[in-house]
Design an enzyme around this catalytic site. Structure first.
Site, PDB file in Angstrom:
ATOM      1  N   GLY A 189      -4.054  -4.736  -4.740  1.00 12.86           N
ATOM      2  CA  GLY A 189      -4.148  -4.236  -6.665  1.00 12.86           C
ATOM      3  C   GLY A 189      -3.869  -5.778  -7.083  1.00 12.86           C
ATOM      4  CB  CYS A 245     -13.330 -17.614   5.955  1.00 10.76           C
ATOM      5  SG  CYS A 245     -13.939 -18.642   5.281  1.00 10.76           S
ATOM      6  N   GLY A 263       0.361  -5.239  -3.530  1.00 10.31           N
ATOM      7  CA  GLY A 263       0.503  -5.887  -2.677  1.00 10.31           C
ATOM      8  C   GLY A 263      -1.318  -6.386  -2.525  1.00 10.31           C
ATOM      9  CD  GLN A 310      -7.529  -2.828  -5.094  1.00 10.56           C
ATOM     10  OE1 GLN A 310      -6.338  -3.293  -4.938  1.00 10.56           O
ATOM     11  NE2 GLN A 310      -8.863  -3.141  -4.671  1.00 10.56           N
ATOM     12  CE1 TYR A 342      -2.725   6.588 -11.525  1.00 13.52           C
ATOM     13  CE2 TYR A 342      -1.481   8.645 -12.093  1.00 13.52           C
ATOM     14  CZ  TYR A 342      -2.826   7.215 -12.241  1.00 13.52           C
ATOM     15  OH  TYR A 342      -3.970   7.204 -13.232  1.00 13.52           O
ATOM     16  CG  LEU A 343       4.743   6.451 -13.899  1.00 14.94           C
ATOM     17  CD1 LEU A 343       6.513   6.267 -13.282  1.00 14.94           C
ATOM     18  CD2 LEU A 343       5.201   4.438 -14.353  1.00 14.94           C
ATOM     19  CE1 TYR A 391     -11.764  -3.521  -3.959  1.00 14.98           C
ATOM     20  CE2 TYR A 391     -12.394  -4.510  -6.207  1.00 14.98           C
ATOM     21  CZ  TYR A 391     -12.513  -3.977  -4.704  1.00 14.98           C
ATOM     22  OH  TYR A 391     -12.760  -5.913  -4.048  1.00 14.98           O
ATOM     23  N   GLY A 430       0.641  -1.001   0.121  1.00 15.45           N
ATOM     24  CA  GLY A 430      -0.208   0.147  -0.493  1.00 15.45           C
ATOM     25  C   GLY A 430       0.686   1.231  -0.047  1.00 15.45           C
TER      26      GLY A 430
HETATM   27  N1  LIG Z   1     -10.606  -1.855  -1.531  1.00 14.82           N
HETATM   28  C1  LIG Z   1     -10.096  -2.420  -0.838  1.00 14.82           C
HETATM   29  O1  LIG Z   1      -9.917  -3.440  -0.192  1.00 14.82           O
HETATM   30  C2  LIG Z   1      -8.064  -2.195  -1.043  1.00 14.82           C
HETATM   31  C3  LIG Z   1      -7.156  -2.761   0.131  1.00 14.82           C
HETATM   32  C4  LIG Z   1      -6.470  -2.117   0.562  1.00 14.82           C
HETATM   33  C5  LIG Z   1      -6.314  -1.323  -0.139  1.00 14.82           C
HETATM   34  N2  LIG Z   1      -6.833  -0.572  -0.848  1.00 14.82           N
HETATM   35  C6  LIG Z   1      -5.918   0.523  -1.513  1.00 14.82           C
HETATM   36  O2  LIG Z   1      -5.524   0.126  -3.404  1.00 14.82           O
HETATM   37  C7  LIG Z   1      -4.197   0.905  -3.720  1.00 14.82           C
HETATM   38  C8  LIG Z   1      -3.302  -0.158  -3.623  1.00 14.82           C
HETATM   39  O3  LIG Z   1      -2.971  -0.879  -3.132  1.00 14.82           O
HETATM   40  P1  LIG Z   1      -1.398  -2.007  -2.799  1.00 14.82           P
HETATM   41  O4  LIG Z   1      -1.442  -1.997  -1.555  1.00 14.82           O
HETATM   42  O5  LIG Z   1      -1.746  -2.746  -4.368  1.00 14.82           O
HETATM   43  O6  LIG Z   1      -0.878  -0.398  -3.672  1.00 14.82           O
HETATM   44  P2  LIG Z   1       1.008  -1.026  -4.247  1.00 14.82           P
HETATM   45  O7  LIG Z   1       1.630   0.695  -3.746  1.00 14.82           O
HETATM   46  O8  LIG Z   1       1.757  -1.964  -3.478  1.00 14.82           O
HETATM   47  O9  LIG Z   1       0.662  -1.165  -4.981  1.00 14.82           O
HETATM   48  C9  LIG Z   1       0.546  -0.143  -6.702  1.00 14.82           C
HETATM   49  C10 LIG Z   1       0.748  -0.377  -7.744  1.00 14.82           C
HETATM   50  O10 LIG Z   1       0.196   0.308  -8.596  1.00 14.82           O
HETATM   51  C11 LIG Z   1       1.447   0.557  -9.840  1.00 14.82           C
HETATM   52  N3  LIG Z   1       1.294   1.948 -10.588  1.00 14.82           N
HETATM   53  C12 LIG Z   1       1.258   2.978  -9.668  1.00 14.82           C
HETATM   54  N4  LIG Z   1       1.022   4.162 -10.858  1.00 14.82           N
HETATM   55  C13 LIG Z   1      -0.025   3.524 -11.654  1.00 14.82           C
HETATM   56  C14 LIG Z   1      -0.197   3.482 -12.880  1.00 14.82           C
HETATM   57  N5  LIG Z   1      -0.260   5.576 -13.617  1.00 14.82           N
HETATM   58  N6  LIG Z   1      -0.065   2.664 -13.753  1.00 14.82           N
HETATM   59  C15 LIG Z   1      -0.106   1.544 -13.881  1.00 14.82           C
HETATM   60  N7  LIG Z   1      -0.145   0.925 -12.864  1.00 14.82           N
HETATM   61  C16 LIG Z   1       0.136   1.877 -11.373  1.00 14.82           C
HETATM   62  C17 LIG Z   1       2.780   0.905  -8.795  1.00 14.82           C
HETATM   63  O11 LIG Z   1       3.225  -0.178 -10.117  1.00 14.82           O
HETATM   64  C18 LIG Z   1       2.527  -0.844  -8.103  1.00 14.82           C
HETATM   65  O12 LIG Z   1       2.530  -1.835  -8.416  1.00 14.82           O
HETATM   66  C19 LIG Z   1      -3.762   1.229  -2.648  1.00 14.82           C
HETATM   67  O13 LIG Z   1      -4.330   3.211  -2.504  1.00 14.82           O
HETATM   68  C20 LIG Z   1      -4.787   1.150  -1.481  1.00 14.82           C
HETATM   69  O14 LIG Z   1      -4.850   1.653  -0.147  1.00 14.82           O
HETATM   70  C21 LIG Z   1      -7.632  -0.648  -1.411  1.00 14.82           C
END
Ligand SMILES: NC(=O)c1ccc[n+]([C@@H]2O[C@H](COP(=O)([O-])OP(=O)(O)OC[C@H]3O[C@@H](n4cnc5c(N)ncnc54)[C@H](O)[C@@H]3O)[C@@H](O)[C@H]2O)c1
Ligand SMILES: NC(=O)c1ccc[n+]([C@@H]2O[C@H](COP(=O)([O-])OP(=O)(O)OC[C@H]3O[C@@H](n4cnc5c(N)ncnc54)[C@H](O)[C@@H]3O)[C@@H](O)[C@H]2O)c1
Lengths: 556, 556
Positions: B180, B412, B178, B265, B275-276, B324, B54
């Protein structure tokens, strides 16, 4: 569903006294009595609206919630915990004997929504209430609660600026509300005269009646004449003046009058409900804050700017000037007064060295209702802390000068190492029958380890961690783990929405051995978190205190 | 004082397995193992920097703090509690056997200072860390943790929009980090194809290796061809595409391509690190977010606006489109995209009815390290919940398709009334030796009663109480009172600084009878607060659930 009852002028609330229980044990009984004590007309500023002090600081969300809390407490078992969400009883859950009987969270908002506008919207919808500090956490004890804090502050001011004596000096301030009303008495106890501006005659009357203020002047000239007379005679007299601080302070600057210290305790933290705009009558204000909240807020903040500019003028003349924790500098700054923070807050100026040793507004209340119980604890404090002349002096003055309000109570600033000793001694006095009934021990949220408030308690921390609120949250969690009787987490106390997070704790001495164990933990841990927080921020006094007391700080 | 070590590429952390204890009891041992498990290279996204998932969600503030936490846990007695402040061990205090062994507060800031700017300043000074949700509270279990949540969401999407079947449909999304990274697998389990855009090849490789994604396309044309082929064949395959979502989504809109659902995500909640920006290489990004944080943030937010505009275009075509939980709508809105919130978040769209019954991401971990222990608990869940075909199906798919990461774990979605039954059954299995070692039970902070997050979990609450954070604070206090093994309070998880407050809980089944009592309380109370919170907000499902289960809600 009927609309909830926000105002009820027909009821008079007073805590039960004596040893007959309405609840199933002294733990729930204590909460039952203290909630009602908070609304005792002797204690609360506006009990018909459930308002205890500090602007709109409430003890319960509305009268239906108040009744439901009492009902829940009556039925509560000693392995259950009642949850209060912004003054409403929302759940009863199974816990255990060493867990708190009540857990409270009041006025907490997700940060991006932490504004008075959003809060007021929720308040209007009946979804929230403002808990202030000890209003929503049921350990307000009237103005006495603040007297010693104010006294300690004025004494320290005297030490720093006037060679240790305030004889012949006078303090200019405003606000004679629940907290601010302690100022004239504290000034007198500290040896100074004081001029106290208050815009509501009813508040002045209340302070005259309870002997917190000595006399009321007819007008500003009369007030200054009295001040001149008493300072010349070296008599520590307090004078109330009916007026608006936003008018009187600039007038004093214009006249070239020089007080010896300047501060303020209007409820500036709440610009809609807490500060009378200049030029408005109190009646207009009471109406318009309901009909036109935004307009009231804007007018109040404009007046606060004028008020702060006058304080800055005194400050520029070298007169000790300080913010007394009502966030008035922030309000003036919002209005474009860019140098509002030129004068300091009272905590970095006077209180932080005490906080470094876990010293803060420790207090206790006799659930019997019998003043003798407090006098006996006073004697016990002197016996256990034999060589602190300042403390003994405080206890003597408190006894002779401070009227009890509601259940008899005492406040004493003591710190890590002493609080649990006093708690254990009081519990022993309950056990052996020296006291007629159990005692509750608590404190203000304004304390060493229980608050993050960058414009007040944590202003100008040495390491820059002013805004880190992990600390008060840990304090609340630890007090819950230790077995306090009730624990609370609030937002926005003192300085208003967005500006503070803080926690409260109360623990009952019911004379049992289980209570001994809980008291030993909680009254050690609670000030301990304050010493820990200040040691972590780099204060040597706190680091030394931690080492002396044997506090376990893994990375010190 | 030496500067703290933020990066150490020489160390490889892995939780101890088996039944030999490093600590004085299984309670502290559990925290000891779970902290290390969070940093297992199989689990953490960037263990050298202590980053679990995250964005910059950390398990400890720096390596010195990490070592000090382990040391403190090794020495901790079973009547003591360790306090963690933003990933640093700050104190050890006396409590009792039924109190938590660890209490954590991570990333909490007084609201008016709750911004990434202020947080980053404190982070740079070494005074804070970002705890995300389960990173700083030591109960992250790799992508599996999110798989079932995502699966449940996609299944519900299929129910609402496609008559209960996603066969032949495809989902467009981005981000294989992690959390996504669970999307492609969850989509496949739910029967749908998916196109997953990710800008870092290393992340795609990791998902291919752990079988979370099936194949990688060479380019967009290739990706669309594969999607066309698999949807036609009704095969639920997941395709990864290396690229920037801010480029690919608008291109798909231009081409008139119609996915069957759209979400995202990327770590949009953290515009500096998550975010890139469009047009940047990953290498430029890694450098510039350090050398020019503000410029990076601004560029990222501009790209997010473009990204959200493309999502809005899909939404306008009637394609189910949802946020999401990464706060990307807020970021786009900040940049002037005024209708960013036209498409809903996933909670009001799909998850709230579950939350009303206390159903959420319940999970457990086998401290033995032995996968057999999890398989035995899987069987126990089926035995205790015999008539839930959907749940049995999930358990079968999880076993066959989900690789364990770090210590074996299972997730679960179950609710009030079932959680404590499972907990008691697992504890019995530990007691009678069916399991090789104790099990820890926890959940995400994204759960029914544990979070206030108005752009995500508490978006569009029926009574308008989205921003009221009294609820998660009460949840943490009650779990502390009930005797959870560790309890945490965080700010800013999921959606970033200022936008959420939430709490975590973990409890150990060590086979003891004392644990029975704690489990019965905590695993009843914890989902109970979720039902309570939703009942209070006026949801009939929650009110009915409360009545059926006999929850004590004084004002219902
Ligand atoms: N809805 C849910 O249940 C839930 C749960 C936990 C986290 N989240 C949210 O989801 C998001 C992702 O969490 P994570 O743990 O996967 O984070 P993370 O930082 O491990 O992964 C984010 C991914 O997005 C990629 N990325 C960044 N910018 C990008 C772009 N412009 N184009 C394509 N790919 C890009 C990164 O390379 C990275 O692999 C966070 O904002 C987190 O808070 C949602
Ligand atoms: N420093 C501390 O230790 C401490 C502790 C608690 C509270 N406070 C702060 O002090 C302030 C006062 O608290 P309180 O409990 O007395 O509040 P209160 O609302 O009971 O009293 C405020 C008083 O100020 C008067 N007032 C308002 N506007 C005025 C004006 N323009 N001129 C003159 N008088 C005016 C009101 O009539 C009222 O009597 C609050 O902001 C509170 O947060 C400070």
């Amino acid at each position: 569903m009927n609309a909830p009852t926000r105002i009820d002028t027909t009821r008079t609330i007073r805590a039960p006294r004596g040893t007959e229980l309405s609840c199933k044990s002294w733990l729930s009984e204590a909460a039952f009595r203290m909630l009602q004590n908070n609304l005792d007309p002797e204690v609360a500023e506006n009990p018909a609206e459930l308002v205890v002090y500090g602007g709109i600081g409430r003890a319960a969300r509305n009268w239906e919630c108040f009744d439901a809390i009492l009902r829940s407490l009556r039925e509560l078992n000693d392995d259950e915990t009642l949850l209060i969400q912004s003054g409403k009883p929302v759940g009863i859950f199974p816990t255990h004997a060493d867990a708190p009987r009540v857990l409270l969270a009041n006025s907490n908002l997700v940060p991006a929504w932490s504004t008075w506008e959003h809060f007021n919207e929720l308040d209007r919808k009946g979804l929230m209430m403002y808990g202030q500090m000890t209003a929503g956490s049921w350990i307000y004890i009237g103005s006495q609660g603040i007297v010693q804090g104010t006294y300690e502050t004025f004494v320290e001011l005297g030490r720093q600026h006037y060679g240790g004596s305030l004889r012949g000096k006078w303090i200019l301030t405003a606000g004679l509300g629940g907290m601010g009303g302690a100022q004239p008495l504290a000034a007198s106890l500290a040896g100074a005269c004081s001029l106290n501006i208050e815009c509501q005659q009813s508040r002045i009357d209340f302070r005259l009646k309870t002997r917190y203020v000595d006399e009321q002047a007819h007008d500003l000239d009369d007030a200054l004449a009295r001040i001149a007379k008493y300072t010349a005679a070296g008599e520590a007299k307090s004078i109330a003046l009916l007026g608006n601080a936003a008018d009187v302070l600039p007038e004093l600057v214009r006249r070239g009058v020089r007080p010896d210290a300047v501060t303020d305790q209007t409820s500036a933290h709440d610009p809609v409900n807490g500060y009378l705009p200049s030029g408005w009558t109190v009646e207009q204000w009471l109406q318009r804050r309901v009909s036109d909240a935004q307009g009231t807020r804007d007018a109040a903040k404009r007046s606060m700017k004028v008020h702060v500019e006058a304080m800055l003028a005194f400050h520029a003349q070298g007169i000790p000037t300080f913010d007394y924790g009502n966030n008035i500098r922030q309000m003036a700054k919002d209005e474009g007064c860019s140098n509002a923070f030129d004068f300091p807050g009272f905590v970095p100026a006077f209180v932080r060295p005490l906080f470094c040793r876990g010293i803060g507004p420790f207090r206790w209340v006799a659930l019997s209702g019998d003043p003798e119980d407090i006098y006996k604890t006073d004697a016990k404090v002197k016996e256990l802390i034999p060589d602190d002349a300042h403390l003994h002096n405080w206890l003597d003055m408190a006894r002779s000068r401070i009227s009890f309000q509601g259940l008899p109570a005492r406040i004493c600033w003591v710190g890590l190492g002493l609080r649990h000793k006093l708690g254990l001694a009081f519990n022993e006095m309950v056990r052996n029958g020296e006291l007629k009934a159990p005692v509750v021990i608590g404190r203000d949220h304004l304390d060493s380890g229980s608050v993050a408030s960058p414009n007040r308690e944590t202003e100008a921390m040495r390491d820059g961690s002013d805004a880190v609120s992990d600390w008060p949250l840990l304090n609340a969690l630890l007090n819950t783990a230790g077995g306090a009787t009730w624990v609370s987490l609030h937002h926005g106390g003192g300085v208003g929405m967005g500006y503070s997070q803080h926690s409260g704790v109360v623990i009952v001495c019911d004379g049992s051995e289980a209570a001994d164990r809980r008291l030993a933990r909680v009254l050690w841990n609670d000030p301990g978190t304050g010493v820990m927080r200040h040691a972590d921020a780099g204060y040597e006094i706190a680091q030394d205190c931690a080492r002396e007391q044997g506090l376990k700080l893994p990375m010190l």
